[in-house]
Design a protein around this motif. Sequence first.
Motif, PDB file in Angstrom:
ATOM      1  N   ALA B  14       0.789  -1.193   0.051  1.00  0.00           N
ATOM      2  CA  ALA B  14       0.027   0.073  -0.079  1.00  0.00           C
ATOM      3  C   ALA B  14       0.790   1.429  -0.032  1.00  0.00           C
ATOM      4  CB  ALA B  14      -1.079  -0.040   1.341  1.00  0.00           C
ATOM      5  N   ARG B  15       2.135   1.204   0.756  1.00  0.00           N
ATOM      6  CA  ARG B  15       2.914   2.493   0.961  1.00  0.00           C
ATOM      7  C   ARG B  15       3.463   2.629  -0.539  1.00  0.00           C
ATOM      8  NH1 ARG B  15       2.809   4.158   5.997  1.00  0.00           N
ATOM      9  NH2 ARG B  15       2.983   2.772   7.810  1.00  0.00           N
ATOM     10  N   GLU B  16       3.582   1.784  -1.318  1.00  0.00           N
ATOM     11  CA  GLU B  16       4.465   1.754  -2.603  1.00  0.00           C
ATOM     12  C   GLU B  16       3.269   2.258  -3.743  1.00  0.00           C
ATOM     13  OE1 GLU B  16       6.143  -1.770  -3.448  1.00  0.00           O
ATOM     14  OE2 GLU B  16       7.476  -1.744  -1.754  1.00  0.00           O
ATOM     15  N   GLY B  17       1.960   2.203  -3.029  1.00  0.00           N
ATOM     16  CA  GLY B  17       0.862   2.520  -4.064  1.00  0.00           C
ATOM     17  C   GLY B  17       0.240   1.608  -4.825  1.00  0.00           C
ATOM     18  N   ARG B  18       0.320   0.377  -4.496  1.00  0.00           N
ATOM     19  CA  ARG B  18      -0.148  -0.795  -5.283  1.00  0.00           C
ATOM     20  C   ARG B  18      -1.651  -0.789  -5.226  1.00  0.00           C
ATOM     21  NH1 ARG B  18       3.868  -5.069  -3.937  1.00  0.00           N
ATOM     22  NH2 ARG B  18       5.994  -3.824  -4.602  1.00  0.00           N
ATOM     23  N   VAL B  22      -3.823  -1.659  -1.726  1.00  0.00           N
ATOM     24  CA  VAL B  22      -4.751  -0.799  -1.154  1.00  0.00           C
ATOM     25  C   VAL B  22      -6.046  -1.217  -0.979  1.00  0.00           C
ATOM     26  CG1 VAL B  22      -5.773   1.694  -1.455  1.00  0.00           C
ATOM     27  CG2 VAL B  22      -3.450   1.190  -1.990  1.00  0.00           C
ATOM     28  N   PHE B 115      -6.966   6.836  -6.745  1.00  0.00           N
ATOM     29  CA  PHE B 115      -7.824   5.465  -5.920  1.00  0.00           C
ATOM     30  C   PHE B 115      -8.900   5.772  -5.782  1.00  0.00           C
ATOM     31  CE2 PHE B 115      -3.195   5.546  -5.286  1.00  0.00           C
ATOM     32  CZ  PHE B 115      -2.591   4.295  -5.552  1.00  0.00           C
ATOM     33  N   LEU B 139      -5.617   5.134   2.357  1.00  0.00           N
ATOM     34  CA  LEU B 139      -5.380   6.032   1.195  1.00  0.00           C
ATOM     35  C   LEU B 139      -4.002   7.014   1.562  1.00  0.00           C
ATOM     36  CD1 LEU B 139      -9.106   6.734  -0.069  1.00  0.00           C
ATOM     37  CD2 LEU B 139      -7.165   5.180  -0.964  1.00  0.00           C
ATOM     38  N   ALA B 142      -0.984   5.262   1.211  1.00  0.00           N
ATOM     39  CA  ALA B 142      -0.621   5.050  -0.163  1.00  0.00           C
ATOM     40  C   ALA B 142      -0.381   6.285  -0.747  1.00  0.00           C
ATOM     41  CB  ALA B 142      -1.826   4.617  -1.036  1.00  0.00           C
ATOM     42  N   CYS B 144      -1.822   9.298  -1.020  1.00  0.00           N
ATOM     43  CA  CYS B 144      -2.767  10.106  -1.541  1.00  0.00           C
ATOM     44  C   CYS B 144      -2.556  11.505  -0.649  1.00  0.00           C
ATOM     45  CB  CYS B 144      -4.119   9.874  -1.236  1.00  0.00           C
ATOM     46  SG  CYS B 144      -4.699   8.407  -2.271  1.00  0.00           S
TER      47      CYS B 144
END
Lengths: 316, 316
Positions: B14-18, B22, B115, B139, B142, B144
Motif C-alpha cells: 500500500a505504501r508503494e501505491g499498489r 490498497v 484511487f 489512502l 498509499a 494520496c
Amino acid sequence: MDLGVDLDVLIAGAREGRPRAVARLISLVENGSPLLREITARLCADRPNRARIIGLTGSPGVGKSTSTGMLVRAFRRRGLRVGVLAVDPSSPFTGGALLGDRVRMQDHATDPEVFIRSMASRGHLGGLSWATPQALRVLEAAGCEVVLVETVGVGQAEVEIASLADSTIVLLAPGMGDGVQAAKAGILEIADVFVVNKADRDGAQAAIRELRNMVALVERDWRPPIVPTVAHRGEGGDEVVEALDKHLAYLEASGELERRRHTRAREEIEAIALTALRSRFAGLHGDRRLDTLAARVVEAGLDPYSAADELLAALG
Amino acid sequence: MDLGVDLDVLIAGAREGRPRAVARLISLVENGSPLLREITARLCADRPNRARIIGLTGSPGVGKSTSTGMLVRAFRRRGLRVGVLAVDPSSPFTGGALLGDRVRMQDHATDPEVFIRSMASRGHLGGLSWATPQALRVLEAAGCEVVLVETVGVGQAEVEIASLADSTIVLLAPGMGDGVQAAKAGILEIADVFVVNKADRDGAQAAIRELRNMVALVERDWRPPIVPTVAHRGEGGDEVVEALDKHLAYLEASGELERRRHTRAREEIEAIALTALRSRFAGLHGDRRLDTLAARVVEAGLDPYSAADELLAALG
C-alpha cells in the motif's frame, strides 16, 4: 428537588388530561430538565394504560401532516384519545425546529381528546429527538390510547421510528422519483403498512403495482399491506386504521409485540448508560484525559484503539 | 495473529501505491477484520504525509459523481495523488451498497495516481460508514495527498462528513426545490465552499443570488464562497480547487486545522470506547443483565434511568 415546579400537581394534571400540564411536562423532558429523571420514574411506576405507538414516515412532499390529520380523525371516530408527536427536521447545530406548529392540525385544536406536539429533532442521533420516549410516556399518562409519531423519512430517522413504534406506516406518493427508489431497500424492512397517498393522481396505479411486486418478495412473516389514500379529502383513513388493527393482532398473536417492547427498553437503557459514560469521558471536573489522548493521536502516532483502551482503563 | 494475511507485505504494498494492496487493506478495515486494530496501529505509527480531506455532499440529482470526477481531474492537473471514497446510501439493515461501482469514474481507472473506492454506509451512525476514518488512513498511506469523500446529503451524513473533512463542499443545483429549502439551516453551518452545479440551466442565477443572500448572514470568520460549475463539461473545476486552497490557507492561519484534527481524534477515540462498552453491555459470555433490566422496565415499572444505573454499576 425544587425548581419552582410542583411535580405532584403537574403529574396529577397530566393524568387528568389537562393540556397545559401535558404541554409543560413535555417541555420539561424535551429541554432536559433536571426533573427529567424524577418525571420518568413517576410515570413508569404508575402506568395504568399502554398506548399504541404508530410511526408515520415518508419523504418530503408525500403528505405526512395531512395523513396524520386524517388518521387522527379516523381514531377519534372510534372514540380513542389520540396523541401526535411531530418530530421536525432541523439543523443539528442549532437544535431549533424549522416548521414550528402545524397549521393543518388546527382543526383538532379544540378537541380535548387530541394532544398534538411538535418536537425539535436534536439530530445527534440522526433524527428523532432523544426525548421522544419520554414525551410518549407523558402522552400515555394523559390517557392517550394511540400516539402517532410523525417524522420525515430521511436516512436514520426512518430506522429510529421503526424501532420506536409498534407499527410503522411508510407513506409514498406517485411521482416522487429518486427518493423512493433510493430508499427501497430500507423501507421494505421497516414498513408494517404502506400507504400510497395522492392515489387520485397519475401514476398512482403504477406505483402501487411496483410496490406490490416489491412486497411480494418480502420474506418476513408479516407482509405489509398497501393502502391507497387521498388524505386531503380524508379518503382511506378508516382502511389504514383497519390495516393497523390487523398488524396489531399479528403482533400480539406472534409474541412480536412483547419482543418489540423488550428491545425498546434495552435500547433505551443502553442509550442512557452510554450518555452517562460520554459525559464522564467529556472530562467533567477538569479531567483533560480525552484531550491529552487526542493530542497524542494527532501528533505522536498513537492509534485510536490504544487511546480508547487508556480511556476505558481510566474510567475504572 | 495469522489469518492468512501477511500484513507486512500488504502494508508495504500500500505504501508503494499498489492498487491491489490498497483495495485489500480497505476491504479488511471495512469488513471489521480482526486485523483492523493492528492495521490502524501500524498506519498511525508511521505516517510520512498527511492527506487533505475534502468532503463533498449534496442532494440526489445535483451531480455529485460528475463533480467528483471533475475535481479529481483538477487535482491531477496539479500533479497530486488523489483518493476518492464514495460512501453510498444503503439499507441500514443489510449493509449492502445500492450503487456498486461508479461507472462515471471509469475514465480514471487506468491512472495509477488515482484511487477510487465505493464504501457501503452501515447506517448505524446515520450515514458514513464507521470504517471511513480507517479507509482514509489507508489512502493516506498509499501517498494520496488529497482524499475526496463523497456522500449523499441527507440528514446525518452531512454532519458527519463535515466533522470528518478539513473542507466541506456543499453541492447545489438550480430547481432542486424542497430538499435545498429544508436543508438550508444545516448546510449554512457545514459548508466551507458552495458549488452551484448545472450553472448553465434556467434558475442558476436566481439560486446563486438566493445563496449569496443567505451566506451574507453567516457570522463565522470564514464566509463560504459560491462557485458556479457545469461539471459534465468540466467547467469550474479549477475555480473550486482555488476556493478550497483559500479555505485551507484560512484553516492553517487561524489554527482551525489543528482544532478540527484534534476534535476528530477525540470523536474517534470516544466512538471506539463507546463501541467497546456497548459490546460489554450486550451481554457477552452469557451475561443477561441488560435483558433482565429491560424485562423489569417493560413489566415491573422500573424506570430506564434506574436501570441504566444498575447496568453501569455492574460494569464495575
